[in-house]
Enzyme design. Structure first.
Site, PDB file in Angstrom:
ATOM      1  N   ALA A 279      -4.882   4.598  -2.438  1.00  0.00           N
ATOM      2  CA  ALA A 279      -3.834   4.014  -1.601  1.00  0.00           C
ATOM      3  C   ALA A 279      -3.542   2.588  -2.039  1.00  0.00           C
ATOM      4  O   ALA A 279      -4.455   1.801  -2.279  1.00  0.00           O
ATOM      5  CB  ALA A 279      -4.259   4.031  -0.130  1.00  0.00           C
ATOM      6  N   CYS A 280      -2.260   2.281  -2.165  1.00  0.00           N
ATOM      7  CA  CYS A 280      -1.851   0.910  -2.469  1.00  0.00           C
ATOM      8  C   CYS A 280      -0.617   0.581  -1.650  1.00  0.00           C
ATOM      9  O   CYS A 280      -0.191   1.356  -0.799  1.00  0.00           O
ATOM     10  CB  CYS A 280      -1.598   0.716  -3.960  1.00  0.00           C
ATOM     11  SG  CYS A 280      -0.116   1.544  -4.581  1.00  0.00           S
ATOM     12  N   ASP A 281      -0.058  -0.570  -1.899  1.00  0.00           N
ATOM     13  CA  ASP A 281       1.053  -1.054  -1.090  1.00  0.00           C
ATOM     14  C   ASP A 281       2.234  -0.098  -1.127  1.00  0.00           C
ATOM     15  O   ASP A 281       2.843   0.205  -0.110  1.00  0.00           O
ATOM     16  CB  ASP A 281       1.469  -2.440  -1.598  1.00  0.00           C
ATOM     17  CG  ASP A 281       2.357  -3.169  -0.622  1.00  0.00           C
ATOM     18  OD1 ASP A 281       2.097  -3.072   0.586  1.00  0.00           O
ATOM     19  OD2 ASP A 281       3.302  -3.842  -1.061  1.00  0.00           O
TER      20      ASP A 281
ATOM     21  N   ILE B 213      -0.232   3.007   1.672  1.00  0.00           N
ATOM     22  CA  ILE B 213      -1.128   2.813   2.811  1.00  0.00           C
ATOM     23  C   ILE B 213      -0.428   3.169   4.117  1.00  0.00           C
ATOM     24  O   ILE B 213      -1.036   3.731   5.029  1.00  0.00           O
ATOM     25  CB  ILE B 213      -1.646   1.362   2.834  1.00  0.00           C
ATOM     26  CG1 ILE B 213      -2.630   1.138   1.678  1.00  0.00           C
ATOM     27  CG2 ILE B 213      -2.317   1.028   4.158  1.00  0.00           C
ATOM     28  CD1 ILE B 213      -3.162  -0.267   1.578  1.00  0.00           C
TER      29      ILE B 213
END
Length: 589
Positions: free
Chosen positions: A386-388, A419
């Site tokens: 998960a990232c921005d 996320i």
């Protein structure tokens, strides 16, 4: 300190919520940009009939997609439907493209129907669920459509006009380059997508509708500043940071994954000055030459930028010149900073961890030093990176771990997502960068969370695989992570090595980067030993004691079985390990 952390997380959420309404729909923006570039009157292939599609796409399709996505983020499919209905009210109640209105009405529609469901869902009598659900969505959407038509649309239209006039005034006053004073640091602090897709894309599309191109698409996407910094590391850097910068340059400039140069800036915060100077000079050049793009360039690859440039040779050359100026300026300033630096720390990975820890602590965050539960095939059914934005570096990290999981014989799905789209599901292992872990835990408290310094090269991947296969548990303290395999490189007779081979399994990408890293180190040390790559199935040709094979912990057993007579250097990462520098220091050929 807790208040500061929560404020920072709230700011990140606001920026991310804006960009997450646009980024999933970037394909539609690109399709509109291609349509505009080809078929309008001054396009490559003018066509009056196809040109009539440009206006409806801009006015209706793109805002409705944004409103749909915004509603979906809040309350799934029902929120998406109501958000779309409300967005239509804003579109028809205004005379300008309603992107900002869609960003307001989409989430508002999702939130309104969510609150309705929370209040009345349990009161619906059996057998009336479909009737109530359908009519409630329709009536709530109808009410919001009227609100948007008479109130939101005109207000947002006025605000959009004011913002557009403000941007135009800044451009006319030649002050647009100053925006990079904010943009470049914000990129490194995980706000790049919020700026680019949450602010610049909606404003830029409106400029394209009026002028045929927009410079706003180039502000954040310009790869020049990052390229200059990486080039400075390649020339004046030390150790693994120097050797790994060549591979990082390729990924950054051609792949468009700008996140790969962020750790290099974090290593030495004074390099923010180089990034800002490069961004300012690049934007100044774009403005001076009247450069711009016809649609967003995503990712920020030079290939994507050139593909979305206006028709003609000069528009392309003007953009290339702006990128070149940004790269040269950032290189010169970064070179001065690195050349004057007297520190002896030369491990990119160690500096990354130290910088991330100091950065997190200064903001009131606790550095994640352990996982929340035991990792095994019984406790984990899927892995999510998960990232921005749910793209870019997290996709590459997921690809790396997916390959390791397959080689270990595990049938676990490994995916990547934003996320903001995480669900609170048990038996899920979520991998995030340390800076974003608090937000991930907030979205999915039931999951197991693992923090890494860098998605592209982390020793935790091998730990995760080892724990899942039952070989060993994940190290409780990050500092305890081993940096090499049980085979000690000190025991290798390095002065009797005639060739170095970097072994790989199914994917050759990281092995090629590791090979280039070793070659660069050997050139700097004047070591004349050939370095190549080879698939594990081909290692029988290198089964000799005067051949050293470099591989990772996860492939160690397979490689040693394929070439038992060779010497081995087992590393945690083929790209960023400090073992290459140590190895070169002990070789005298």
């Amino acid at each position: 300190m807790e208040e500061k952390v929560s404020l920072k997380v709230r700011v990140q959420k606001l920026g991310t919520s804006l960009s997450n309404m646009v980024m999933p729909n970037i394909g539609a923006f690109i399709a509109w940009g291609v349509l505009t570039a080809l078929f309008i009157a001054d396009g490559y292939l003018p066509n009056e009939q196809l040109a009539t599609v440009v206006g409806p796409m801009l006015t209706y399709l793109l805002p409705i997609l944004i409103g749909y996505t915004g509603g979906y983020m809040i309350h799934g499919q029902r929120g998406a439907v109501v958000g779309s209905i409300a967005t239509v009210g804003a579109i028809t109640g205004s005379s300008v493209p309603m992107f900002i209105g869609a960003m307001v009405m989409g989430p508002l529609g999702g939130w309104t129907i969510k609150k309705f469901d929370e209040k009345f869902q349990e009161k619906i009598r059996p057998g009336f669920e479909m009737l109530v659900n359908n009519f409630s969505a329709g009536l709530v959407g109808f009410a919001l459509l009227l609100l948007a038509f008479y109130a939101i649309g005109p207000v947002v239209s006025t605000l959009t006009g004011a913002v557009g006039n403000g941007v135009e005034a800044i451009v006319n006053a030649r002050l647009l380059p100053m925006a990079n004073i904010i943009i470049e640091p914000a990129k490194v602090l995980f706000l790049n997508n919020a700026l680019n897709h949450g602010i610049f894309t909606p404003l830029g599309v409106e400029q394209v509708a009026q002028a045929g191109k927009s410079i706003l698409f180039l502000l954040e996407a310009n790869p020049g500043p990052g390229l200059g910094i990486l080039l400075a590391y390649a020339v004046f850097g030390k150790g693994s940071a120097k050797s790994s910068s060549w591979g990082a340059m390729v990924i950054h400039f051609f792949g468009g994954i700008h996140e790969i140069y962020f750790p290099y800036v974090m290593m030495k915060p004074t390099l923010f000055l180089a990034a800002m100077a490069g961004g300012i000079s690049g934007t100044f050049t774009f403005q001076l030459l009247d450069a711009g793009l016809k649609s967003p360039a995503s990712p920020g690859s030079i290939i994507a930028i050139m593909a979305t440039a206006p028709k003609g040779v000069w528009p392309h050359l003007n953009i290339l010149l702006g990128v070149l100026v940004a790269a040269v300026v950032s290189f010169l300033i970064a070179a001065l900073i690195l050349h004057a630096d007297k520190s002896t720390e030369d491990s990119l990975e160690a500096a990354q961890a130290a910088t991330q820890a100091a950065k997190a602590q200064s903001k009131g965050q606790l550095v994640s030093t352990s996982v929340d539960a035991v990792v095994s095939t019984d406790s984990v059914e899927k892995i999510i990176f998960a990232c921005d934005a749910g793209m870019g570096s997290s996709a590459m990290g997921a690809s790396i771990l997916r390959d390791k999981v397959k080689k270990a014989g595990l049938e676990l799905p490994v995916s990547n997502q934003a996320i903001s789209n995480l669900l609170d599901t048990p038996k899920t292992l979520i991998v995030t960068q340390e800076e974003l872990t608090p937000r991930a835990k907030d979205k999915s408290p039931s999951a197991i969370h693992v923090s890494v310094d860098n998605f592209l090269a982390s020793p935790r991947y091998d730990e995760i695989v080892a724990s899942l296969t039952g070989a060993s548990p994940i190290a409780e303290i990050e500092g305890d992570i081993p940096t090499s395999a049980p085979v000690d490189s000190q025991e290798i007779d390095l002065n009797h090595i005639d060739a170095v081979v970097v072994a790989y399994g199914k994917a050759q990408g990281t092995a090629t980067m590791g090979c280039e890293t070793i070659r660069a180190i050997f050139r700097n040390k004047n070591i004349r030993i050939p370095v190549s790559t080879a698939k594990i199935s081909e290692l029988g040709e290198f089964n000799s004691k005067n051949i050293m094979i470099v591989t990772t912990i996860s492939l160690q057993a397979e490689v040693q079985q394929a070439a038992p007579n060779s010497q081995f250097l087992i590393v945690d990462s083929l790209v960023t390990t400090p073992e290459y520098d140590k190895m070169a220091a002990r070789m005298y050929k």
